[in-house]
Every structure is written in structure tokens, then in C-alpha cells.
Design a protein around this motif. Structure first.
Motif, PDB file in Angstrom:
ATOM      1  N   TYR A  35       0.876  -1.166   0.000  1.00 27.58           N
ATOM      2  CA  TYR A  35       0.000   0.000   0.000  1.00 27.58           C
ATOM      3  C   TYR A  35       0.914   1.217   0.000  1.00 27.58           C
ATOM      4  N   SER A  36       0.842   1.999  -1.070  1.00 23.49           N
ATOM      5  CA  SER A  36       1.773   3.116  -1.188  1.00 23.49           C
ATOM      6  C   SER A  36       1.148   4.251  -1.980  1.00 23.49           C
ATOM      7  N   MET A  37       1.880   5.351  -1.989  1.00 25.00           N
ATOM      8  CA  MET A  37       1.487   6.511  -2.778  1.00 25.00           C
ATOM      9  C   MET A  37       2.616   6.785  -3.761  1.00 25.00           C
ATOM     10  N   GLN A  38       2.285   6.904  -5.031  1.00 23.58           N
ATOM     11  CA  GLN A  38       3.279   7.035  -6.081  1.00 23.58           C
ATOM     12  C   GLN A  38       4.270   8.164  -5.815  1.00 23.58           C
ATOM     13  N   ARG A  39       3.809   9.277  -5.266  1.00 23.25           N
ATOM     14  CA  ARG A  39       4.675  10.445  -5.060  1.00 23.25           C
ATOM     15  C   ARG A  39       5.463  10.389  -3.752  1.00 23.25           C
ATOM     16  N   ALA A  55      11.228  -9.497  -5.749  1.00 25.76           N
ATOM     17  CA  ALA A  55      10.118 -10.024  -4.962  1.00 25.76           C
ATOM     18  C   ALA A  55       8.788  -9.653  -5.624  1.00 25.76           C
ATOM     19  N   PRO A  56       7.910 -10.607  -5.813  1.00 22.36           N
ATOM     20  CA  PRO A  56       6.618 -10.290  -6.418  1.00 22.36           C
ATOM     21  C   PRO A  56       5.736  -9.530  -5.435  1.00 22.36           C
ATOM     22  N   TYR A  57       5.056  -8.508  -5.933  1.00 22.96           N
ATOM     23  CA  TYR A  57       4.165  -7.756  -5.070  1.00 22.96           C
ATOM     24  C   TYR A  57       3.045  -7.147  -5.894  1.00 22.96           C
ATOM     25  N   LYS A  58       1.970  -6.857  -5.198  1.00 18.03           N
ATOM     26  CA  LYS A  58       0.837  -6.173  -5.813  1.00 18.03           C
ATOM     27  C   LYS A  58       0.804  -4.769  -5.225  1.00 18.03           C
ATOM     28  N   ALA A  59       0.881  -3.768  -6.091  1.00 18.86           N
ATOM     29  CA  ALA A  59       0.869  -2.381  -5.639  1.00 18.86           C
ATOM     30  C   ALA A  59      -0.563  -1.884  -5.522  1.00 18.86           C
ATOM     31  N   ILE A  60      -0.884  -1.309  -4.380  1.00 19.31           N
ATOM     32  CA  ILE A  60      -2.206  -0.735  -4.133  1.00 19.31           C
ATOM     33  C   ILE A  60      -2.004   0.732  -3.805  1.00 19.31           C
ATOM     34  N   GLU A  61      -2.510   1.588  -4.686  1.00 25.14           N
ATOM     35  CA  GLU A  61      -2.332   3.032  -4.538  1.00 25.14           C
ATOM     36  C   GLU A  61      -3.258   3.563  -3.448  1.00 25.14           C
ATOM     37  N   VAL A  62      -2.706   4.314  -2.521  1.00 29.94           N
ATOM     38  CA  VAL A  62      -3.452   4.947  -1.436  1.00 29.94           C
ATOM     39  C   VAL A  62      -3.208   6.448  -1.532  1.00 29.94           C
ATOM     40  N   ASP A  63      -4.262   7.205  -1.739  1.00 33.81           N
ATOM     41  CA  ASP A  63      -4.126   8.660  -1.845  1.00 33.81           C
ATOM     42  C   ASP A  63      -4.339   9.266  -0.465  1.00 33.81           C
ATOM     43  N   ILE A  64      -3.238   9.575   0.209  1.00 35.04           N
ATOM     44  CA  ILE A  64      -3.333  10.102   1.574  1.00 35.04           C
ATOM     45  C   ILE A  64      -3.924  11.507   1.587  1.00 35.04           C
ATOM     46  N   LEU A  65      -3.808  12.215   0.463  1.00 34.81           N
ATOM     47  CA  LEU A  65      -4.335  13.577   0.397  1.00 34.81           C
ATOM     48  C   LEU A  65      -5.861  13.607   0.366  1.00 34.81           C
ATOM     49  N   HIS A  66      -6.474  12.493  -0.020  1.00 33.83           N
ATOM     50  CA  HIS A  66      -7.937  12.392  -0.030  1.00 33.83           C
ATOM     51  C   HIS A  66      -8.458  11.513   1.117  1.00 33.83           C
ATOM     52  N   GLY A  67      -7.615  11.245   2.108  1.00 25.89           N
ATOM     53  CA  GLY A  67      -8.048  10.538   3.306  1.00 25.89           C
ATOM     54  C   GLY A  67      -8.166   9.038   3.177  1.00 25.89           C
ATOM     55  N   GLU A  68      -7.616   8.463   2.109  1.00 26.78           N
ATOM     56  CA  GLU A  68      -7.726   7.011   1.934  1.00 26.78           C
ATOM     57  C   GLU A  68      -6.937   6.222   2.975  1.00 26.78           C
ATOM     58  N   SER A  69      -5.993   6.858   3.638  1.00 29.26           N
ATOM     59  CA  SER A  69      -5.234   6.166   4.691  1.00 29.26           C
ATOM     60  C   SER A  69      -5.915   6.306   6.060  1.00 29.26           C
ATOM     61  N   ARG A  70      -7.041   6.960   6.092  1.00 29.01           N
ATOM     62  CA  ARG A  70      -7.776   7.164   7.350  1.00 29.01           C
ATOM     63  C   ARG A  70      -9.089   6.404   7.382  1.00 29.01           C
ATOM     64  N   THR A  71      -9.301   5.513   6.425  1.00 27.23           N
ATOM     65  CA  THR A  71     -10.526   4.707   6.420  1.00 27.23           C
ATOM     66  C   THR A  71     -10.418   3.642   7.511  1.00 27.23           C
ATOM     67  N   PRO A  72     -11.537   3.160   8.028  1.00 32.68           N
ATOM     68  CA  PRO A  72     -11.479   2.107   9.051  1.00 32.68           C
ATOM     69  C   PRO A  72     -10.741   0.843   8.567  1.00 32.68           C
ATOM     70  N   GLU A  73     -10.885   0.511   7.289  1.00 33.89           N
ATOM     71  CA  GLU A  73     -10.218  -0.681   6.751  1.00 33.89           C
ATOM     72  C   GLU A  73      -8.693  -0.522   6.769  1.00 33.89           C
ATOM     73  N   PHE A  74      -8.221   0.656   6.354  1.00 32.55           N
ATOM     74  CA  PHE A  74      -6.776   0.885   6.332  1.00 32.55           C
ATOM     75  C   PHE A  74      -6.234   1.007   7.747  1.00 32.55           C
ATOM     76  N   LEU A  75      -6.942   1.694   8.619  1.00 38.69           N
ATOM     77  CA  LEU A  75      -6.480   1.850  10.004  1.00 38.69           C
ATOM     78  C   LEU A  75      -6.443   0.516  10.748  1.00 38.69           C
ATOM     79  N   ALA A  76      -7.274  -0.441  10.328  1.00 38.44           N
ATOM     80  CA  ALA A  76      -7.220  -1.775  10.927  1.00 38.44           C
ATOM     81  C   ALA A  76      -5.913  -2.474  10.560  1.00 38.44           C
ATOM     82  N   LYS A  77      -5.387  -2.178   9.377  1.00 39.37           N
ATOM     83  CA  LYS A  77      -4.114  -2.762   8.945  1.00 39.37           C
ATOM     84  C   LYS A  77      -2.921  -2.008   9.526  1.00 39.37           C
ATOM     85  N   ASN A  78      -3.046  -0.665   9.600  1.00 36.79           N
ATOM     86  CA  ASN A  78      -1.959   0.185  10.078  1.00 36.79           C
ATOM     87  C   ASN A  78      -2.550   1.320  10.914  1.00 36.79           C
ATOM     88  N   PRO A  79      -2.573   1.176  12.218  1.00 33.79           N
ATOM     89  CA  PRO A  79      -3.204   2.184  13.087  1.00 33.79           C
ATOM     90  C   PRO A  79      -2.594   3.581  12.967  1.00 33.79           C
TER      91      PRO A  79
END
Length: 89
Positions: A35-39, A55-79
Motif C-alpha cells: 500500500y503506497s502513494m506514487q509520489r 520479490a513479487p508484489y501487488k501495488a495498491i495506490e493509497v491517496d493520503i491527500l484524499h483521506g484514503e489512509s484514514r478509512t477504518p479498513e486501512f487503520l485496521a491494517k496500520n493504526p
């Protein structure tokens, strides 16, 4: 001092890489989720390390500027609500 990845063949060996495992005679790779942000510079560092380790990985874009890192689902993974977040199977 510059680190030369290719001077250390043990780093490239599957036994030294935690994302590799063997089932019988077949090598398997566990899949990471990044889970990352391109910039983000810190996200770039993790993408670079995964690329160097091949290492194989799946990139999942998270836009922190639009609050995507503050959703309950994301906060459950990373408080802390920060990226990058590397999820291991």
C-alpha cells in the motif's frame, strides 16, 4: 561506500530471501501487498527494495491527500495511517 548488490550472491539465493519457499522441487514466492502513494519517497524506497530482491508484489495506490489512509479498513491494517505499508501473506 556504495553497496554492490551483486557482490553478495547469498542475497540472491532463495534460502536467504524470506519471500521464497519450496514445495517439493518447485520454488514459490509469497505475494506481498504494498500500500503506497506514487509520489511518496518512502514508498519509492520500498518499491526499489522489492525490485532489487525480485520479490513479487501487488501495488495498491493509497491517496493520503484524499483521506484514503484514514478509512477504518486501512487503520485496521496500520493504526498510524501512514504509507508505505507492506502486507505479507
Amino acid at each position: 561506500m556504495q553497496f554492490d548488490y551483486f557482490q553478495f550472491p547469498a542475497l540472491a539465493a532463495c534460502d536467504a530471501r524470506p519471500h521464497c519457499y519450496w514445495i517439493g522441487d518447485v520454488k514459490h514466492h509469497s505475494m506481498y501487498k504494498l500500500y503506497s502513494m506514487q509520489r511518496s519517497g518512502n514508498s519509492y524506497k520500498v518499491r526499489l527494495a522489492l525490485a532489487l530482491l525480485d520479490a513479487p508484489y501487488k501495488a495498491i495506490e493509497v491517496d493520503i491527500l484524499h483521506g484514503e489512509s484514514r478509512t477504518p479498513e486501512f487503520l485496521a491494517k496500520n493504526p498510524s495511517g501512514q504509507v508505505p505499508l507492506l502486507e505479507v501473506e
